[in-house]
Design an enzyme around this catalytic site. Structure first.
Site, short mmCIF file in Angstrom:
data_model
loop_
_atom_site.label_atom_id
_atom_site.label_comp_id
_atom_site.label_asym_id
_atom_site.label_seq_id
_atom_site.Cartn_x
_atom_site.Cartn_y
_atom_site.Cartn_z
N GLU A 7 58.60 2.30 32.43
CA GLU A 7 59.02 3.29 31.43
C GLU A 7 60.26 4.07 31.82
OE1 GLU A 7 54.57 4.36 30.01
OE2 GLU A 7 55.19 3.79 32.01
N ASP A 80 52.67 2.35 32.42
CA ASP A 80 51.59 3.16 32.99
C ASP A 80 50.20 2.60 32.66
OD1 ASP A 80 53.37 4.87 34.15
OD2 ASP A 80 53.28 6.39 32.58
N ASP A 82 47.40 3.33 31.23
CA ASP A 82 46.53 3.99 30.27
C ASP A 82 46.78 3.41 28.88
OD1 ASP A 82 49.01 5.02 29.67
OD2 ASP A 82 48.45 7.12 29.86
N GLU A 84 48.45 4.56 26.34
CA GLU A 84 49.85 4.65 25.93
C GLU A 84 50.70 3.60 26.64
OE1 GLU A 84 51.75 6.93 23.81
OE2 GLU A 84 49.75 7.03 22.95
N TYR A 305 48.38 8.40 39.55
CA TYR A 305 48.72 8.59 38.14
C TYR A 305 48.09 9.88 37.61
CZ TYR A 305 49.69 7.41 33.29
OH TYR A 305 50.15 7.43 32.01
N ARG A 307 47.70 11.10 34.41
CA ARG A 307 47.00 11.20 33.11
C ARG A 307 45.66 10.48 33.25
NH1 ARG A 307 52.39 10.15 31.61
NH2 ARG A 307 53.36 11.93 30.58
N HIS A 352 40.02 6.43 35.05
CA HIS A 352 40.86 6.10 36.20
C HIS A 352 40.49 6.98 37.39
CE1 HIS A 352 43.25 3.54 33.69
NE2 HIS A 352 43.63 4.52 32.91
#
Length: 905
Positions: A7, A80, A82, A84, A305, A307, A352
């Protein structure tokens, strides 16, 4: 050649070092496409078909990715780990397929890693997988729901409630929480109650205090003594009771266990409490720590990570933490077995690992010189919490002593606790929200006593109290409440809080959310006509269905069909809604707010002009206002909001009596504002005075608040480094902290009455770091497209952005904590266009030296115009270029801002 898509460019730079020459890492800069902000992007009549668009900002990044994959053998999507991130990978693949940028037979795989370290990245590339289509469908459902609510409900607001901005599936529920809390505060009526404390001395002469608990053989509840008269009767009974003895002693040991490592929401909450960071600021700093920091030439991610809703740590991380605890603190601080925490997340696919350091042995002091101030503080918080989660429990001795008179009808109780073993508290202690000081007896020690021991009674002190309204939400407590209700997800909290402020629905006052009138109007409208869609249970159940989609337990389009069937009917039901119906609903819900009863007996709705008209809410083309019912005969109107003209007139108001001295307490108004006064100076003594804190509303000051202000200065605690006390008070220049001989002013966000030790230490540290003269560096934003670094500073006239000699003040509405690199570049470019961009320092020095040389040279002979033209024609090219360089520099091109990671709310 292998191509890897991530990203951000920072993450790309770090990973590129790990993978070697056979890999090319390219950044997508967030989402590469999105739903166009117009009607028809989601079409329910076509089975929720969705139209996606690559905007102009993303086009150049898509072209870079397409160019990179031409001729590539394998494509790895390493966004990432997740929902998103899965969606971004899916979007990239779909765009490349649509543009035929992927050659036939190319292998496209998904790679996920929870930390940006060499070992984690290399291991992830050994285990690539396909894109998880169930996670993608969960993203598609969430995005479609947000679009359908926003683009269907917002136009209804604009038509029926002029001046409104927008509504959202989650933001409207969060706004309702803030507004309902404010309504509770406004409806709250303080209730008086008294307590009676008695000082006792043991046979050994040690003194302590106990509180009256029983009178006339009856247990006293909180409001048993609800007047001064009853309190005085209780005092008289104690004074006439004779001998008091110890009636009973209760001892018990209590174990306090450490908290689990951080999730996204608990990190945001604790960073708000301890560091004063907003949710967006916390996530921005955590992102930098995750993506990689240069540690003396070795770029590595410092945390996992950020989130996540999981609280578990990897086995190797737990082992590393336990080894560090044994080495640093000793065997006593190490539990017999590792602590295991369970994630409350329903969907295991998104549970996670918790937020933790990637290397437990990397202590905050070891990396401090490589980090800026914000990064240091947040990394230390994460490190301490993660290590403490594996430490031994703290052990406290709690003691309760019952004291009675000879008849047994009067009883008092003294409580205290002693920390026997600090355990994890040696490293970390979590702060709490809105905990009354009287509820926390920890640290209060009692002398040794024996049953039936005779005690010597001392002073008997009655104290007046008033119940307090529920506190407004802070960022920390609002995030906690949303999480408790199951509303939103880790990646959305920061975006939700930010959009409420951007829409002017709420404002932050002393770090607490205050709903604005516009926000209260929107909430009143939605609860009146769309109540189901701002209900807490409905929104939480929708979140559960999204989790079911990502777990493959339900079809995503079925969720959309069920939602749209009822929601579209509700929208259709407002088409015939009249202005009068809207106004009646708003008046019912907000009348008490806009027309409060001031206790004078007058009608708060009486028109101040005509006298017989009634004030009510009105709607105009530019929004809401308050007007008279006798219009057009009476044209009285006033701006939408609460009438505040009476507030400045609050003066010489008697608040009550100081229970300690018996002197009156008065609220007065002087030439420099409102202040409190104790006594009236009748005996020639100068009465004690204290100014109201800046921003305090005189009409809100109660006797209890006045007593606390008059008791200032107060000792907050002792500084952990020096052992010296930290004192909070109010002086001629406002609220302050005093540590040693140094004074530090308190900002508008800190309350002198409630600031705790952790926050005070932080304020003192920040002030010490900013004592140097001249501008204060707030933070570095990043590289400028033309070279050099763009930074934010705080100067004499406020915050500003600076780059290579060019400075530009931030707009008054801008928040320095969330101001981005792209915004700063654009601001500096506009400044350069307006006044001519300054040349780099090296160019200015060279030009200055050349000018001095020319001045020293002899004047040339006078030439004719023809000769001058000939000389100019023969001038060297470098001279012409130098002359050209004196022109104002062209403003740098605006750089693309990475797309937001949070789901639109």
């Amino acid at each position: 050649m292998n191509v890897v898509i991530v990203e951000s460019p920072a993450k790309a730079k770090t990973i590129n070092k790990y993978l070697g020459r056979d890999y090319k890492v390219v950044a997508s800069y967030g989402h590469v496409r999105d739903l166009p902000a117009k009607d028809g992007s989601v079409r329910p009549d076509a089975d929720f078909d969705m139209s996606w668009e690559v905007d102009g900002q993303s086009e150049k990044h898509v072209k870079s990715i397409a160019e990179a994959v031409r001729g590539a053998d394998r494509l790895f999507l390493a966004t990432d780990p997740d929902r998103e991130g899965e969606a971004i990978s899916w979007h990239v693949r779909e765009v490349l397929l649509a543009r035929r940028a992927l050659k036939k037979g190319i292998d496209v795989k998904r790679v996920v890693f929870n930390e940006v370290t060499r070992s984690a990245v290399v291991e992830a590339f050994r285990k690539p997988r396909d894109i998880d289509i169930e996670l993608v469908e969960a993203y598609l459902a969430r995005r479609a729901l947000d679009y359908l609510v926003g683009f269907t409900l917002s136009p209804v607001l604009w038509r029926k409630l002029p001046g409104s901005r927008s509504a959202g599936r989650v933001q409207s529920v969060a706004l309702r929480l803030v507004c309902e809390r404010e309504a509770e505060i406004e409806a709250f009526r303080p209730r008086e109650y008294w307590t009676v404390e008695v000082e006792f001395a043991t046979a050994a002469g040690e003194r302590f205090t106990a509180q009256l608990s029983d009178l006339d053989g009856k247990r006293l509840d909180r409001f048993a003594l609800d007047s001064e008269a009853k309190a005085k009767n209780a005092v008289a009974a104690i004074l006439g009771a004779g001998q008091f003895t110890v009636a009973g002693i209760e001892r018990r040991q209590v174990r306090r266990h450490p908290f689990p490592p951080f999730t996204t929401s608990t990190l945001q909450q604790e960073a708000s409490r301890k560091l004063g960071f907003g949710a967006s600021r916390t996530m921005r700093i955590a992102q930098r720590l995750y993506e990689g920091v240069d540690l003396a030439g070795d770029t590595v991610g410092l945390i996992t990570y950020m989130r996540t809703d999981g609280v578990a740590m990897a086995g190797e991380a737990i082992a590393a933490a336990r080894a560090l605890i044994g080495d640093e603190f000793g065997a006593r601080y190490l539990p017999g077995s590792p602590r295991v925490y369970r994630s409350p997340a329903k969907n295991a696919q998104e549970a996670h690992e918790a937020i933790r350091p990637t290397d437990m042995a990397r202590k905050p002091a070891d990396v401090a010189r490589y980090l800026d101030a914000d990064q240091r503080r947040l990394y230390e918080l994460i490190w301490k919490r993660a290590v403490a989660s594996q430490m031994e429990s703290a052990l406290l001795d709690q003691v309760s002593v019952d004291i009675a008179d000879a008849s047994g009808k009067i009883r008092l109780r003294a409580t205290g606790s002693t920390l026997v073993f600090d355990g994890f508290l040696k490293l970390y202690q979590e702060d709490r929200d809105d905990t009354p000081a009287e509820d926390d007896a920890e640290g209060k020690r009692l002398p040794a006593m024996q049953p039936k021991e005779r005690l010597e009674r001392g002073a008997v002190t009655p104290s007046q109290h008033f119940t307090q309204p529920p506190p407004r939400y802070t960022e920390a407590s609002l995030v906690k409440k949303l999480e408790e209700l199951g509303i939103g997800r880790p990646s959305t909290y920061a975006a939700i809080l930010q959009v409420l402020q951007d829409r002017d629905y709420v404002a932050l006052d002393k770090r607490r959310f205050v709903p604005q009138d516009r926000g209260r109007l929107v909430t009143a409208f939605l609860t009146s006509f769309f109540e189901r869609y701002v209900e807490y249970n409905f929104t939480a159940e929708l979140e559960n269905q999204l989790d079911d989609i990502s777990g493959g337990r339900i079809d995503w389009k079925e969720v959309l069909r069920n939602f749209w069937r009822d929601f579209s009917d509700a929208i259709d039901g407002t088409k015939e809604l009249t202005v009068k119906q809207v106004l009646n609903a708003l008046d019912d819900g907000l009348g008490r707010h806009f027309f409060p009863d001031d206790g004078s007996g007058r009608d708060p709705r009486a028109c101040p002009v005509c006298g017989d008209g009634r004030l009510a809410l009105k709607l105009g083309r530019f929004g809401a206002f308050i007007g008279c019912s006798n219009y057009p005969n009476c044209r009285y109107t006033r701006a939408f909001g609460v009438e505040t003209d009476a507030q400045p007139g609050v003066a010489d108001a008697a608040l009550g009596t100081d229970p300690a001295s018996g002197q009156p307490i008065t609220l007065k108004k002087g030439p420099y504002g409102h202040y409190l006064q104790l006594g009236n100076g009748e005996n020639g003594d100068k009465p004690k005075r204290v100014a109201l804190p800046k921003g305090a509303n005189p009409a809100d000051v109660t006797l209890d608040t006045a007593l606390r202000l008059l008791a200032l200065p107060r000792e907050i605690g002792r500084h952990p480094d020096t052992g010296e006390p930290i004192v909070a008070g109010i002086g001629r220049f406002g609220a302050y902290l005093k540590h040693g001989n140094a004074f530090t002013s308190l900002g508008a966000d800190d309350d002198v009455l409630s600031i705790g030790l952790n926050r005070a230490v932080t304020v003192l540290a920040e002030a010490k770091g900013g004592q140097r003269r001249g501008p204060q560096l707030l933070r570095e934003l990043g590289p400028h497209p033309d070279g050099g670094t763009v930074a934010l500073y705080r100067g004499r006239y406020g915050p500003y952005a600076g780059h290579d000699g060019t400075i530009a003040s931030l707009p008054k509405t801008a928040d320095p904590d969330s101001f981005s690199l792209e915004e700063a570049v654009a601001l500096l470019a506009a400044k350069g266009k307006k006044s001519g961009a300054r040349r780099p320092a090296s160019t200015r020095k060279a030009a200055s030296a050349a000018s001095a040389t020319r001045r020293k040279a002899a004047k040339p002979a006078r030439r004719t115009p023809a000769a001058a033209r000939s000389a100019a024609a023969a001038a060297p090219a470098t001279t012409k270029a130098a002359a050209k360089s004196k022109r104002p520099a062209k403003a740098p091109a605006r750089k693309k801002r990475p797309a937001s990671r949070g789901t639109s709310a």
